[in-house]
Design an enzyme around this catalytic site. Structure first.
Site, short mmCIF file in Angstrom:
data_model
loop_
_atom_site.label_atom_id
_atom_site.label_comp_id
_atom_site.label_asym_id
_atom_site.label_seq_id
_atom_site.Cartn_x
_atom_site.Cartn_y
_atom_site.Cartn_z
N ASP A 120 0.45 -2.08 4.44
CA ASP A 120 0.58 -1.28 5.66
C ASP A 120 0.72 0.22 5.41
OD1 ASP A 120 0.34 -3.20 7.73
OD2 ASP A 120 2.31 -3.99 7.20
N ASP A 180 -4.86 -7.40 11.37
CA ASP A 180 -4.13 -6.13 11.49
C ASP A 180 -4.54 -5.14 10.39
OD1 ASP A 180 -2.81 -8.63 12.00
OD2 ASP A 180 -0.95 -7.60 12.50
#
Length: 397
Positions: A120, A180
């Protein structure tokens, strides 16, 4: 800010006269409502300045029942959104206080450029330092982004053709990739633009192509997680971690797909990416379980619909993406959906009251429903993409 249009102004014999209002009662009510919402939004923005600076307490979500702010460290995947929100508020308002506070919060995130245990990096580093570069020139920010890209690149597996997502559940998932992860590619694309090193761009485009090949169903909805074999590179299983079941359409997952492939098209001009972004958008906008006001239920296949929780964060990710998609395609249906959602959100039903001291704007997002975590409340990334939508809409106008 809302501009009130003066509908009637009479000029008689060179003298300015006060005119009787020729607005209808409905128009007057509408303007009063818009003024009230603009005032409420300004008060919500002020809460961001009032939140105390603490390197260990990034605000992630707010529990309206307990009145508690969920705070996380910089290693949490959501840490960059708060600084990103401050940068966007600076762009919207022009107030230096937002910029100054954003710079302080950015400093707390910098150490994440060394964190190779997460995929991330884009959410955390580009969501904060990247947003900063939209407002100021700072060569240090460029270097932080480049180092972060180098760290993220260590998670790329050539055999699979993707960046590894989570490191947990290694006993069950050999090499998981989540939808994602498409949004973390922006960091890599930008790293090539900054450095001239094409390896980052190639890595990002390869990941997008692998996701395009394996993540989508025939109806153009997306699975949440695809698990790969690292020896053969083959798909082992397709599952969910946050949807209601493996074959369901988790709303925010669909939003990540639309946003991610729209963004990937921006950097590559790959028509297949654009086609997939539009196809998944069609799946969402024409879904029988999409509510009339445009705010999706947290999962399109939840059997409790219409009593299932909504997910404002999915809606704001989609609206931001569709404004970019509209720039490319000029299809009015995308603007119509954006306007519908923004009209829905700009109401007291969706905006936190002025009395709530937490640094959030919108209610009714759903974080991780299967874990009963962050259900039907304010979440930092919903605000991030709401503010991004406001800025992108302003740019279009």
């Amino acid at each position: 800010m809302t501009k009130i249009r003066v509908s009637c102004l009479a000029f008689i014999l060179g003298f300015t006269m006060l005119s009787l209002s020729c607005k209808s009662r409905d128009e007057s009510k509408k303007e009063t409502k818009e003024d009230d919402i603009s005032s409420l939004l300004e008060k919500r923005y002020q809460k961001f300045l009032e939140y105390p600076i603490d390197s260990t307490a990034f605000p992630r979500s707010y529990n309206q029942a307990t009145k508690e702010i969920k705070q996380v460290s910089s290693k949490d995947w959501t840490s960059g959104f708060y600084a990103g929100n401050l940068w966007q508020l600076y762009q919207l308002t022009g107030k230096d206080e937002f910029k100054e506070k954003a710079q302080k919060w950015n400093a707390f995130i910098e150490k994440e450029k060394f964190n190779d245990g997460t995929h991330d990096m884009g959410f955390k580093v580009y969501g904060s330092f990247g947003k900063g570069l939209e407002s100021i020139e700072d060569s240090t920010y460029n270097q932080i982004i480049l180092k972060s890209a180098k760290t993220l690149a260590t998670r790329f597996n050539k055999k699979v053709g993707s960046l590894r997502s989570w490191d947990f559940n290694r006993d069950k998932w050999e090499f998981p990739v989540i939808i994602d992860n498409m949004l973390n590619l922006e960091l890599l694309f930008e790293a090539t633009k900054m450095s001239g090193d094409s390896s980052y761009h190639k890595m990002a485009e390869t990941h997008a192509n692998t996701t395009l090949k394996n993540h989508f169903r025939k109806d153009n909805s997306t699975w949440h997680v695809v698990v790969y074999d690292t020896i053969s590179g083959d798909v082992k299983e397709k599952i969910t971690h946050q949807g209601i079941n493996d074959d369901s359409s988790w709303a925010r997952g669909q939003a990540w797909a639309i946003y991610g492939f729209t963004m990937a098209y921006r950097y590559t001009n790959n028509e297949r990416f654009l086609k997939q972004a539009e196809a998944t958008t069609k799946f969402v906008l024409e879904h029988s379980n999409l509510p009339e006001d445009g705010i999706p239920y947290w999962d399109f296949d939840d059997p409790d619909i219409p009593d299932a929780p909504r997910d404002v964060s999915a809606a704001t990710v989609i609206t931001s993406a569709l404004l970019e998609l509209y720039k490319v395609t000029e299809k009015e249906k995308y603007i119509k959906y954006v306007d519908k959602v923004m009209n829905t959100l700009k109401s007291q039903e969706y905006i936190l009251s002025a009395e709530v001291s937490a640094p959030f704007i919108l209610k009714h997002s759903t974080g991780n429903y299967p874990k009963d975590d962050e259900i039907d409340g304010p979440i930092v990334y919903a605000d991030y993409y709401f503010l991004e939508t406001l800025l992108r809409k302003k740019a279009l106008q």
